[in-house]
Write a protein that holds these residues in place. Structure first.
Motif, PDB file in Angstrom:
ATOM      1  N   PRO A   1       0.794  -1.291  -0.011  1.00  0.00           N
ATOM      2  CA  PRO A   1       0.022  -0.150  -0.054  1.00  0.00           C
ATOM      3  C   PRO A   1       0.827   1.235  -0.040  1.00  0.00           C
ATOM      4  N   VAL A   2       2.061   1.141   0.587  1.00  0.00           N
ATOM      5  CA  VAL A   2       2.881   2.295   0.675  1.00  0.00           C
ATOM      6  C   VAL A   2       3.401   2.622  -0.642  1.00  0.00           C
ATOM      7  N   ARG A   3       3.983   1.526  -1.366  1.00  0.00           N
ATOM      8  CA  ARG A   3       4.457   1.837  -2.833  1.00  0.00           C
ATOM      9  C   ARG A   3       3.534   2.007  -3.822  1.00  0.00           C
ATOM     10  N   ALA A   4       2.099   1.579  -3.674  1.00  0.00           N
ATOM     11  CA  ALA A   4       0.993   2.404  -4.507  1.00  0.00           C
ATOM     12  C   ALA A   4       0.522   3.647  -4.169  1.00  0.00           C
ATOM     13  N   GLY A   5       1.179   4.323  -2.946  1.00  0.00           N
ATOM     14  CA  GLY A   5       0.795   5.685  -2.567  1.00  0.00           C
ATOM     15  C   GLY A   5      -0.476   5.678  -2.027  1.00  0.00           C
ATOM     16  N   MET A   6      -1.187   4.720  -1.463  1.00  0.00           N
ATOM     17  CA  MET A   6      -2.373   4.468  -0.751  1.00  0.00           C
ATOM     18  C   MET A   6      -2.280   5.282   0.596  1.00  0.00           C
ATOM     19  N   VAL A   7      -0.939   4.837   1.466  1.00  0.00           N
ATOM     20  CA  VAL A   7      -0.610   5.474   2.546  1.00  0.00           C
ATOM     21  C   VAL A   7       0.668   5.671   2.788  1.00  0.00           C
ATOM     22  N   ALA A   8       0.846   6.456   3.952  1.00  0.00           N
ATOM     23  CA  ALA A   8       2.445   6.888   3.933  1.00  0.00           C
ATOM     24  C   ALA A   8       3.226   5.902   4.765  1.00  0.00           C
ATOM     25  N   GLU A   9       2.275   5.071   5.786  1.00  0.00           N
ATOM     26  CA  GLU A   9       3.015   4.169   6.881  1.00  0.00           C
ATOM     27  C   GLU A   9       2.331   2.782   6.579  1.00  0.00           C
ATOM     28  N   PRO A  10       3.106   1.589   6.573  1.00  0.00           N
ATOM     29  CA  PRO A  10       2.431   0.625   6.585  1.00  0.00           C
ATOM     30  C   PRO A  10       1.331   0.061   7.501  1.00  0.00           C
ATOM     31  N   GLY A  11       1.244   0.719   8.721  1.00  0.00           N
ATOM     32  CA  GLY A  11       0.477   0.505   9.900  1.00  0.00           C
ATOM     33  C   GLY A  11      -0.827   0.968   9.638  1.00  0.00           C
ATOM     34  N   GLN A  12      -0.901   2.141   8.485  1.00  0.00           N
ATOM     35  CA  GLN A  12      -2.116   2.953   8.184  1.00  0.00           C
ATOM     36  C   GLN A  12      -3.096   2.100   7.501  1.00  0.00           C
ATOM     37  N   TYR A  13      -2.657   0.945   6.992  1.00  0.00           N
ATOM     38  CA  TYR A  13      -3.331   0.295   5.895  1.00  0.00           C
ATOM     39  C   TYR A  13      -4.022  -0.819   6.712  1.00  0.00           C
ATOM     40  N   HIS A  14      -5.267  -0.723   6.755  1.00  0.00           N
ATOM     41  CA  HIS A  14      -6.041  -1.788   7.445  1.00  0.00           C
ATOM     42  C   HIS A  14      -6.178  -3.090   7.172  1.00  0.00           C
ATOM     43  N   TRP A  15      -6.055  -3.342   5.829  1.00  0.00           N
ATOM     44  CA  TRP A  15      -6.125  -4.820   5.463  1.00  0.00           C
ATOM     45  C   TRP A  15      -4.902  -5.506   4.917  1.00  0.00           C
ATOM     46  N   SER A  16      -3.963  -5.395   5.962  1.00  0.00           N
ATOM     47  CA  SER A  16      -2.652  -6.117   6.062  1.00  0.00           C
ATOM     48  C   SER A  16      -2.331  -6.465   7.003  1.00  0.00           C
ATOM     49  N   SER A  17      -1.220  -7.453   6.953  1.00  0.00           N
ATOM     50  CA  SER A  17      -0.606  -8.134   8.221  1.00  0.00           C
ATOM     51  C   SER A  17       0.277  -7.312   9.177  1.00  0.00           C
ATOM     52  N   TYR A  18       0.564  -6.289   8.840  1.00  0.00           N
ATOM     53  CA  TYR A  18       1.543  -5.360   9.520  1.00  0.00           C
ATOM     54  C   TYR A  18       1.260  -5.106  10.968  1.00  0.00           C
ATOM     55  N   ARG A  19       0.087  -4.810  11.103  1.00  0.00           N
ATOM     56  CA  ARG A  19      -0.259  -4.795  12.355  1.00  0.00           C
ATOM     57  C   ARG A  19      -0.202  -5.692  13.325  1.00  0.00           C
ATOM     58  N   ALA A  20      -0.548  -6.846  12.854  1.00  0.00           N
ATOM     59  CA  ALA A  20      -0.186  -8.361  13.711  1.00  0.00           C
ATOM     60  C   ALA A  20       1.309  -8.576  13.840  1.00  0.00           C
ATOM     61  N   ASN A  21       2.009  -8.229  12.896  1.00  0.00           N
ATOM     62  CA  ASN A  21       3.568  -8.494  12.738  1.00  0.00           C
ATOM     63  C   ASN A  21       4.067  -7.326  13.812  1.00  0.00           C
ATOM     64  N   ALA A  22       3.956  -6.032  13.473  1.00  0.00           N
ATOM     65  CA  ALA A  22       4.683  -5.155  14.088  1.00  0.00           C
ATOM     66  C   ALA A  22       4.132  -4.511  15.365  1.00  0.00           C
ATOM     67  N   LEU A  23       2.651  -4.602  15.618  1.00  0.00           N
ATOM     68  CA  LEU A  23       1.978  -4.118  16.485  1.00  0.00           C
ATOM     69  C   LEU A  23       1.344  -4.980  17.544  1.00  0.00           C
ATOM     70  N   GLY A  24       1.322  -6.163  17.316  1.00  0.00           N
ATOM     71  CA  GLY A  24       0.525  -7.186  18.237  1.00  0.00           C
ATOM     72  C   GLY A  24      -0.834  -7.292  17.900  1.00  0.00           C
ATOM     73  N   LEU A  25      -1.374  -6.778  16.983  1.00  0.00           N
ATOM     74  CA  LEU A  25      -2.787  -7.030  16.897  1.00  0.00           C
ATOM     75  C   LEU A  25      -3.232  -8.115  16.683  1.00  0.00           C
ATOM     76  N   THR A  26      -4.182  -8.712  17.535  1.00  0.00           N
ATOM     77  CA  THR A  26      -4.596 -10.287  17.479  1.00  0.00           C
ATOM     78  C   THR A  26      -5.678 -10.428  16.482  1.00  0.00           C
ATOM     79  N   THR A  27      -5.448 -11.180  15.526  1.00  0.00           N
ATOM     80  CA  THR A  27      -6.525 -11.557  14.499  1.00  0.00           C
ATOM     81  C   THR A  27      -6.242 -13.263  14.320  1.00  0.00           C
ATOM     82  N   LYS A  28      -7.541 -13.941  14.231  1.00  0.00           N
ATOM     83  CA  LYS A  28      -7.514 -15.178  14.185  1.00  0.00           C
ATOM     84  C   LYS A  28      -6.771 -15.641  13.014  1.00  0.00           C
ATOM     85  N   LEU A  29      -6.942 -14.907  11.645  1.00  0.00           N
ATOM     86  CA  LEU A  29      -6.084 -15.467  10.618  1.00  0.00           C
ATOM     87  C   LEU A  29      -4.648 -15.545  10.547  1.00  0.00           C
ATOM     88  N   TYR A  30      -3.905 -14.846  11.546  1.00  0.00           N
ATOM     89  CA  TYR A  30      -2.529 -14.670  11.707  1.00  0.00           C
ATOM     90  C   TYR A  30      -1.920 -15.999  12.546  1.00  0.00           C
TER      91      TYR A  30
END
Length: 250
Positions: free
Chosen positions: A125-154
């Protein structure tokens, strides 16, 4: 020409891309993203495939997964695809195909390329110019890997878990990886491998996969039978398992 069967050794991570037909929109609303994520979880559980990283873009998806069986990834994607296409066509009153043929995939070597591939996926999403930081994009695993967001998919991969001993330290170490931008050579290696169904790894990993699958897994002409025999004999005598040196995919 008949299509080659997929190479899907159990226990080896795979990077998957599935694009909309003619790059058309596959997700028109947040409800669509949520439905896809939920059905991906169900399909992955049923097919025994662990999902380590993902990004759902408007017209394509990236996944990083590890199957427990040779048919796991194909079963997961078939189940998910059929269910989501029925939903999408019904919701938007359309007919026909949604996806661009078969999904593309490549095998990923853990030691050197797994986290690089995760970063590639989550930076889309950053390379596509949709957001400035990966954590700003809701539909990715970044927040699980980088911020500890709990999700059953991960399901974190062992290569990620080895970053540090505790969750907080691991997440901090993972965030630091994003301070360095992937260079053009890394981007090209990843794109080359997944678009051509090759192996993404260092020389030894690529050799192991070629011996295991009896298929060329990098660009160029296949080695001669005599050379391949010499390599296998050398490897077995030295390590007891198929391993050797060759060129890296470019």
């Amino acid at each position: 020409m008949a299509r080659l069967p997929r190479v899907c050794p159990p226990g080896i991570p795979q990077h998957i891309i599935q694009r909309g037909n003619n790059r058309q929109v596959c997700f028109a609303d947040n409800v669509d993203f949520a439905a896809y994520a939920d059905w991906l979880y169900e399909a992955s559980q049923k097919s025994q495939v662990a999902v380590h990283a993902w990004v759902f873009m408007t017209n394509h998806v990236h996944l990083l997964v590890t199957p427990r069986s040779e048919e796991g990834v194909s079963r997961m994607m078939q189940t998910l695809g059929r269910r989501y296409v029925r939903y999408f066509n019904h919701t938007y009153q359309r007919t026909g195909t949604l996806w661009e043929g078969r999904f593309k995939s490549c095998l990923v070597e853990t030691e050197r390329y797994l986290l690089t591939c995760q970063r590639y996926i989550e930076m889309n999403p950053v390379r596509a110019g949709m957001v400035a930081e990966p954590g700003q994009y809701h539909w990715s695993s970044y927040r699980a890997n980088a911020l500890g967001l709990t999700t059953k998919l991960y399901t974190p991969h062992e290569g990620y878990l080895q970053l540090a001993a505790s969750d907080a330290e691991r997440q901090a170490a993972y965030r630091r990886l994003f301070s360095v931008t992937l260079d053009d050579a890394q981007l090209e290696d990843i794109r080359c491998a997944v678009n051509r169904g090759l192996a993404l790894g260092h020389d030894r990993f690529n050799d192991e996969i070629e011996i295991l699958t009896e298929r060329r897994m990098r660009p160029g002409r296949p080695p001669s039978r005599a050379a391949a025999t010499t390599v296998i004999q050398y490897v077995v005598s030295e390590t007891g398992k198929p391993t050797a040196r060759t060129r890296k995919c470019r």
